[in-house]
Design an enzyme around this catalytic site. Sequence first.
Site, PDB file in Angstrom:
ATOM      1  N   GLU A  84       5.334 -59.969  -4.824  1.00 17.35           N
ATOM      2  CA  GLU A  84       6.071 -60.927  -5.656  1.00 17.35           C
ATOM      3  C   GLU A  84       7.574 -60.768  -5.499  1.00 17.35           C
ATOM      4  O   GLU A  84       8.312 -61.753  -5.404  1.00 17.35           O
ATOM      5  CB  GLU A  84       5.700 -60.724  -7.125  1.00 17.35           C
ATOM      6  N   ASP A  89       0.773 -56.140  -5.249  1.00 21.60           N
ATOM      7  CA  ASP A  89       1.130 -57.380  -5.934  1.00 21.60           C
ATOM      8  C   ASP A  89       2.595 -57.393  -6.365  1.00 21.60           C
ATOM      9  O   ASP A  89       3.308 -58.375  -6.127  1.00 21.60           O
ATOM     10  CB  ASP A  89       0.231 -57.577  -7.156  1.00 21.60           C
ATOM     11  N   LYS A 112      -5.586 -64.270  -5.698  1.00 25.44           N
ATOM     12  CA  LYS A 112      -4.397 -64.205  -4.844  1.00 25.44           C
ATOM     13  C   LYS A 112      -3.635 -65.532  -4.904  1.00 25.44           C
ATOM     14  O   LYS A 112      -3.478 -66.245  -3.904  1.00 25.44           O
ATOM     15  CB  LYS A 112      -4.803 -63.881  -3.403  1.00 25.44           C
TER      16      LYS A 112
END
Length: 250
Positions: free
Chosen positions: A97, A93, A35
Amino acid sequence: KGDALYFSHGFSIVYKNQTKVIPPDFVDVIMVAPKGSGTSVRRNFLSGAGINSSYAVAQDATGRAKERCLAVGIGIGSGYLFPTTFEHEVYSDLTGERGVLMGALAGIMEAQYDVLRQNGHSPSEAFNETVEELTQSLIRLVDEHGMDWMFSNCSATAQRGALDWKPKFKQAVMPVFRKLYQRVKSGEETARVLRTCGKKNYKELLDAELAEMGNSEMWLAGKAVRELRPKEKAKVITKNTKGIAGRKSN
């Protein structure tokens, strides 16, 4: 047979129809996803702090896929490992982002900076109130004990304003996040990545986009502000047999 195919991201397997990455059925397919960025993983590994990672098994051909997965996690210095799936990892993810971690953060910083500048605030003041105070002070309080801890350790004026405006920002961005998640899940974002990053001149196009950001007034102001941060380490006052003496901390 019996080999393991290891990933640090779910992209290639989850969107295999686009990537054409299709493993044979006689190998383990595992993932440990740190992470954080590669630089953070390396820095934390060297310091011994480690970095949290998620892990998943997409294919267990040997019966030892989970054991191998956990071993890789320990090997890269993960401080804590939590289970997920390839699908959940890549959906969260890619959303993160594009959202809070990078895209949304950069976008709201630019918006606030521009509004302050349009209302006569200097570049230094606009940057300090938008970025510097967040990264050098407030986010560290969030890291220590959570958002409520950060709120409780700020002035009553800041606390009241933040509590009043938090729901307004949430309402404003919720439609954007819902659209973003659906684009990630449907594979539209993946298609965009493969299409643009696969161009022969992509590196030149990317460098131009990053240079536009880096050379903007906001981040040039940021560079100047960072250079003005105090460089000297804090001094610790100690008492010894000869009296009070100041020395630099180790």
